[in-house]
Design a protein around this motif. Structure first.
Motif, PDB file in Angstrom:
ATOM      1  N   ASN A 133       0.735  -1.409  -0.015  1.00 47.49           N
ATOM      2  CA  ASN A 133       0.184   0.180   0.081  1.00 47.49           C
ATOM      3  C   ASN A 133       0.842   1.372   0.055  1.00 47.49           C
ATOM      4  OD1 ASN A 133      -2.384  -1.465   0.047  1.00 47.49           O
ATOM      5  ND2 ASN A 133      -2.841  -1.213   1.783  1.00 47.49           N
ATOM      6  N   VAL A 186       3.062   3.463 -12.895  1.00 50.71           N
ATOM      7  CA  VAL A 186       2.279   2.085 -12.889  1.00 50.71           C
ATOM      8  C   VAL A 186       1.798   1.951 -14.356  1.00 50.71           C
ATOM      9  CG1 VAL A 186      -0.091   1.254 -12.313  1.00 50.71           C
ATOM     10  CG2 VAL A 186       1.195   2.377 -10.642  1.00 50.71           C
ATOM     11  N   PHE A 206      -6.083   2.299  -8.709  1.00 50.86           N
ATOM     12  CA  PHE A 206      -5.309   1.951  -7.561  1.00 50.86           C
ATOM     13  C   PHE A 206      -5.762   2.771  -6.240  1.00 50.86           C
ATOM     14  CE2 PHE A 206      -3.030  -0.041 -10.630  1.00 50.86           C
ATOM     15  CZ  PHE A 206      -2.046  -0.937 -10.017  1.00 50.86           C
ATOM     16  N   ALA A 226      -8.630   0.391  -4.553  1.00 45.94           N
ATOM     17  CA  ALA A 226      -8.180  -0.960  -4.228  1.00 45.94           C
ATOM     18  C   ALA A 226      -7.972  -1.026  -2.641  1.00 45.94           C
ATOM     19  CB  ALA A 226      -7.052  -1.273  -5.103  1.00 45.94           C
ATOM     20  N   ASN A 256      -2.601  -2.750  -2.495  1.00 46.70           N
ATOM     21  CA  ASN A 256      -1.818  -2.429  -3.485  1.00 46.70           C
ATOM     22  C   ASN A 256      -0.137  -3.283  -3.282  1.00 46.70           C
ATOM     23  OD1 ASN A 256      -3.537  -1.117  -5.310  1.00 46.70           O
ATOM     24  ND2 ASN A 256      -3.363   0.730  -4.010  1.00 46.70           N
ATOM     25  N   SER A 295       3.614  -3.698  -4.340  1.00 42.76           N
ATOM     26  CA  SER A 295       4.744  -3.254  -5.674  1.00 42.76           C
ATOM     27  C   SER A 295       6.096  -3.726  -5.344  1.00 42.76           C
ATOM     28  CB  SER A 295       4.718  -1.570  -5.717  1.00 42.76           C
ATOM     29  OG  SER A 295       5.001  -1.227  -4.278  1.00 42.76           O
ATOM     30  N   VAL A 312       3.688  -4.587  -9.933  1.00 38.58           N
ATOM     31  CA  VAL A 312       2.321  -4.130  -9.466  1.00 38.58           C
ATOM     32  C   VAL A 312       1.358  -5.081  -9.332  1.00 38.58           C
ATOM     33  CG1 VAL A 312       2.679  -1.617  -9.832  1.00 38.58           C
ATOM     34  CG2 VAL A 312       1.350  -3.014 -11.201  1.00 38.58           C
ATOM     35  N   CYS A 313       0.711  -5.260  -8.040  1.00 38.36           N
ATOM     36  CA  CYS A 313      -0.284  -6.272  -7.876  1.00 38.36           C
ATOM     37  C   CYS A 313      -1.532  -5.351  -7.220  1.00 38.36           C
ATOM     38  CB  CYS A 313       0.196  -7.239  -6.990  1.00 38.36           C
ATOM     39  SG  CYS A 313      -1.116  -8.698  -6.706  1.00 38.36           S
ATOM     40  N   ARG A 314      -2.483  -5.409  -7.837  1.00 37.92           N
ATOM     41  CA  ARG A 314      -3.671  -4.816  -6.993  1.00 37.92           C
ATOM     42  C   ARG A 314      -5.246  -5.702  -6.727  1.00 37.92           C
ATOM     43  NH1 ARG A 314      -8.578  -1.712  -9.326  1.00 37.92           N
ATOM     44  NH2 ARG A 314      -7.970  -2.894 -11.385  1.00 37.92           N
TER      45      ARG A 314
END
Length: 149
Positions: free
Chosen positions: A25, A33, A56, A59, A62, A64, A74-76
């Motif tokens: 986060n 991004v 983002f 979400a 998050n 990273s 990145v992952c959301r």
């Protein structure tokens, strides 16, 4: 700031690279991004930075991945932290793929949501072979109403 995640003069020597730093986060520059999305091959509306920023900002999780101060993955995810979690985005710049970064980002999502929460995702056709390799089970009981734009 312009980021070039695809051009490399020579093959990467990952054994000599400093470790990847993971952040949870952490505020992400929207242009960075979009650059990771473009460099990863994932299809997202990267010319619409306001939309990426909303994606983002809204979400629940998050994650990273950073290499020498540069965003490379990145992952959301959207979750209630009790029953289900939707993994909406997983993107790692191609120059950094096949090094376990995506797997680690997912592991960190799983640690944040606990083992009582189901992790669900929709895969791009070209990524269908990836997810079973890292523990996902293919399901056939889903439905979708696709976005119109």
């Amino acid at each position: 700031m312009t980021i070039n995640l695809t051009a490399r003069q020579s093959p990467l020597n990952f054994n000599a690279m400093p470790a990847i730093e993971y952040r949870h986060n952490f505020p992400l520059p929207v242009a960075d991004v979009a650059a990771v999305f473009d460099a990863s091959g994932i299809r997202r509306p990267t010319r619409d930075l306001a939309r990426i920023e909303r994606m983002f900002a809204n979400a629940d999780l998050n994650l990273s991945a950073w290499h020498e101060g540069q965003l490379v993955g990145v992952c959301r995810a959207l979750t209630d932290f009790s029953y289900c979690c939707y993994l909406s985005d997983l993107a790692v710049a191609k120059a950094y793929q096949n090094q376990g970064i995506g797997h680690e980002l997912i592991a960190r999502v799983r640690a944040a949501i606990s083992d009582e929460v189901a992790l669900i995702l929709l895969s791009a056709p070209e990524a269908m072979a990836y997810y079973p390799k890292i523990g996902f089970e293919k399901i056939e009981n889903g439905f979708i109403i696709k976005r119109s734009r």
